[in-house]
Design a protein around this motif. Structure first.
Motif, PDB file in Angstrom:
ATOM      1  N   VAL A  44       0.697  -1.062   0.070  1.00 25.25           N
ATOM      2  CA  VAL A  44       0.177  -0.116  -0.014  1.00 25.25           C
ATOM      3  C   VAL A  44       0.724   1.177  -0.104  1.00 25.25           C
ATOM      4  CG1 VAL A  44      -1.725   1.193   1.268  1.00 25.25           C
ATOM      5  CG2 VAL A  44      -1.905  -1.205   1.288  1.00 25.25           C
ATOM      6  N   THR A  45       1.941   1.208   0.963  1.00 21.11           N
ATOM      7  CA  THR A  45       2.828   2.359   1.075  1.00 21.11           C
ATOM      8  C   THR A  45       3.784   2.142   1.950  1.00 21.11           C
ATOM      9  OG1 THR A  45       2.885   4.755   1.312  1.00 21.11           O
ATOM     10  CG2 THR A  45       1.809   3.541   2.917  1.00 21.11           C
ATOM     11  N   THR A  46       5.039   2.748   1.856  1.00 21.35           N
ATOM     12  CA  THR A  46       6.240   2.559   2.439  1.00 21.35           C
ATOM     13  C   THR A  46       6.670   3.823   3.398  1.00 21.35           C
ATOM     14  OG1 THR A  46       7.615   2.926   0.747  1.00 21.35           O
ATOM     15  CG2 THR A  46       7.009   0.590   1.037  1.00 21.35           C
ATOM     16  N   LEU A 101      -6.168   4.001   1.604  1.00 22.53           N
ATOM     17  CA  LEU A 101      -5.964   2.567   1.302  1.00 22.53           C
ATOM     18  C   LEU A 101      -6.108   2.302  -0.104  1.00 22.53           C
ATOM     19  CD1 LEU A 101      -7.611   0.380   4.108  1.00 22.53           C
ATOM     20  CD2 LEU A 101      -5.350   0.899   3.730  1.00 22.53           C
ATOM     21  N   ALA A 102      -6.617   3.357  -0.744  1.00 25.61           N
ATOM     22  CA  ALA A 102      -6.904   3.288  -2.260  1.00 25.61           C
ATOM     23  C   ALA A 102      -5.711   3.960  -2.993  1.00 25.61           C
ATOM     24  CB  ALA A 102      -8.221   3.732  -2.928  1.00 25.61           C
ATOM     25  N   THR A 103      -5.145   4.812  -2.482  1.00 26.16           N
ATOM     26  CA  THR A 103      -4.049   5.701  -2.974  1.00 26.16           C
ATOM     27  C   THR A 103      -2.631   5.700  -2.289  1.00 26.16           C
ATOM     28  OG1 THR A 103      -4.319   7.496  -1.871  1.00 26.16           O
ATOM     29  CG2 THR A 103      -5.623   7.328  -3.742  1.00 26.16           C
ATOM     30  N   GLY A 104      -2.845   5.222  -1.002  1.00 27.23           N
ATOM     31  CA  GLY A 104      -1.192   5.178  -0.337  1.00 27.23           C
ATOM     32  C   GLY A 104      -1.017   6.442   0.354  1.00 27.23           C
ATOM     33  N   SER A 105      -1.615   7.397  -0.087  1.00 25.11           N
ATOM     34  CA  SER A 105      -1.284   8.877   0.328  1.00 25.11           C
ATOM     35  C   SER A 105      -1.515   8.781   1.972  1.00 25.11           C
ATOM     36  CB  SER A 105      -2.148   9.946  -0.226  1.00 25.11           C
ATOM     37  OG  SER A 105      -3.595   9.810  -0.086  1.00 25.11           O
ATOM     38  N   ARG A 106      -0.677   9.598   2.713  1.00 28.06           N
ATOM     39  CA  ARG A 106      -0.982   9.619   4.172  1.00 28.06           C
ATOM     40  C   ARG A 106      -0.867  11.035   4.586  1.00 28.06           C
ATOM     41  NH1 ARG A 106       4.683   8.157   4.284  1.00 28.06           N
ATOM     42  NH2 ARG A 106       4.047   6.615   2.629  1.00 28.06           N
ATOM     43  N   ARG A 107      -1.489  11.269   5.979  1.00 24.26           N
ATOM     44  CA  ARG A 107      -1.352  12.645   6.545  1.00 24.26           C
ATOM     45  C   ARG A 107      -1.244  12.434   8.024  1.00 24.26           C
ATOM     46  NH1 ARG A 107      -6.528  14.953   8.600  1.00 24.26           N
ATOM     47  NH2 ARG A 107      -8.151  13.580   8.406  1.00 24.26           N
TER      48      ARG A 107
END
Length: 303
Positions: free
Chosen positions: A107-109, A138-144
């Motif tokens: 999903v992301t790292t 969870l769809a894009t892996g972007s985070r805040r």
């Protein structure tokens, strides 16, 4: 650094006591060695229990199946109850396992030194040892970042528009969407996880004293549901409303209304530190010492 942080950073080589203390000794080894394991990303190997009793869950078996390969040992697991399980790794990776296809994707790292994960509303809520709470789409892996500069964070749960976390100071911290983090309960010892029932009560498992605690997060009032002779390393609330926890490979449950506690099963063949319950009653756990990977225990709550 406080005493809890010291425990979770120091290396330890546990003794190997003979049964009947072997199972408890294994939990102590896991508890003391996990800090070094999580900080370094190394794989921890301990001896599996030698004797299986009637009613035990033996891995592998029809009741306990490895559903993902030995891609390291995740520090936290969160089923989304919609066909996927999410795995958080201490190195900062968040992976998704599609239960139908068995495909494991990233999903992301780069999320930091992770400790906990909860999934709700299309997002993952991630805690890390550096005191940061993050939300990952969870769809894009972007985070805040939802909160930072807190004590070391461990357990995480999402209730409505608020994220609750446990920290290394024995507190439950509430982080409302768009709001300021606030401590809602103290004196809880060290709990690697946190779970909520449908009425909004929080449950934690104090590894330092063996207490299973119920907390009213509105008032901060806490009561002891059960006391263990050894450290509980996992806490979950089942669809049946009972509170499930793990003590040295033994799954127990307690009725939060009556206080009645009972044995559920022993998990044999893998060194399981914690498990996460799905709404179906299945449990997801990881293993070490030849049992690496993600395992599904079928119908744990119906045992």
């Amino acid at each position: 650094m406080d005493s809890t942080d010291e425990i979770w950073h120091r290396d330890a080589t546990p003794a190997r006591p003979s049964r009947p203390l072997a199972r408890r000794g294994r939990a102590l080894g896991v508890a003391l060695a996990l800090g070094a394991l999580l900080a370094s990303g190394a794989t921890m190997t301990l001896a599996a229990p030698a004797v299986a009793a009637a009613g035990d869950v033996n891995c592998p078996s029809t009741d306990c199946v490895r559903i993902a390969p030995a891609a390291g040992s995740p520090v936290a697991i969160a089923p989304d109850n919609a066909g996927a399980v999410y795995l958080a790794y201490s190195g900062g990776d968040l992976l998704k396992l599609d239960l139908a296809s068995g495909v494991l994707t990233t999903v992301t790292t780069g999320l930091g030194n992770l400790r906990g994960v909860a999934v709700a509303g299309g997002s993952a809520y991630i805690t890390n040892f550096d005191g940061m709470l993050q939300q990952v789409d969870l769809a894009t892996g972007s985070r805040r970042t939802l909160a930072a500069g807190l004590p070391s964070l461990f357990g995480v749960a999402r209730v409505g528009s608020t994220t609750y976390v446990t920290d290394g100071k024995g507190e439950i911290v509430a982080v409302p969407d768009g709001g300021t983090p606030r401590v809602v309960a103290t004196g809880l010892g060290f709990s690697y996880g946190i779970a909520f029932d449908k009425a909004g009560a929080a449950y934690t498992a104090d590894m330092m004293t063996g207490r299973i605690l119920q907390t009213n997060v509105t008032t901060g009032a806490t009561r002891v549901l059960a006391s263990q002779a050894y450290e509980p390393t996992s806490i979950s609330v089942g669809g049946d409303g009972l509170v499930y926890f793990l003590v040295a490979g033994e799954v127990k449950r307690v009725n939060a209304v009556t206080g009645v506690q009972s044995h559920v099963t022993n998990i044999n063949g893998i060194n399981s530190f914690s498990f996460s319950l799905a709404e179906s009653g299945d449990a997801y756990t990881t293993g070490n010492g030849g049992g690496e990977g993600l395992w599904r225990i079928a119908g744990l709550t119906s045992r």
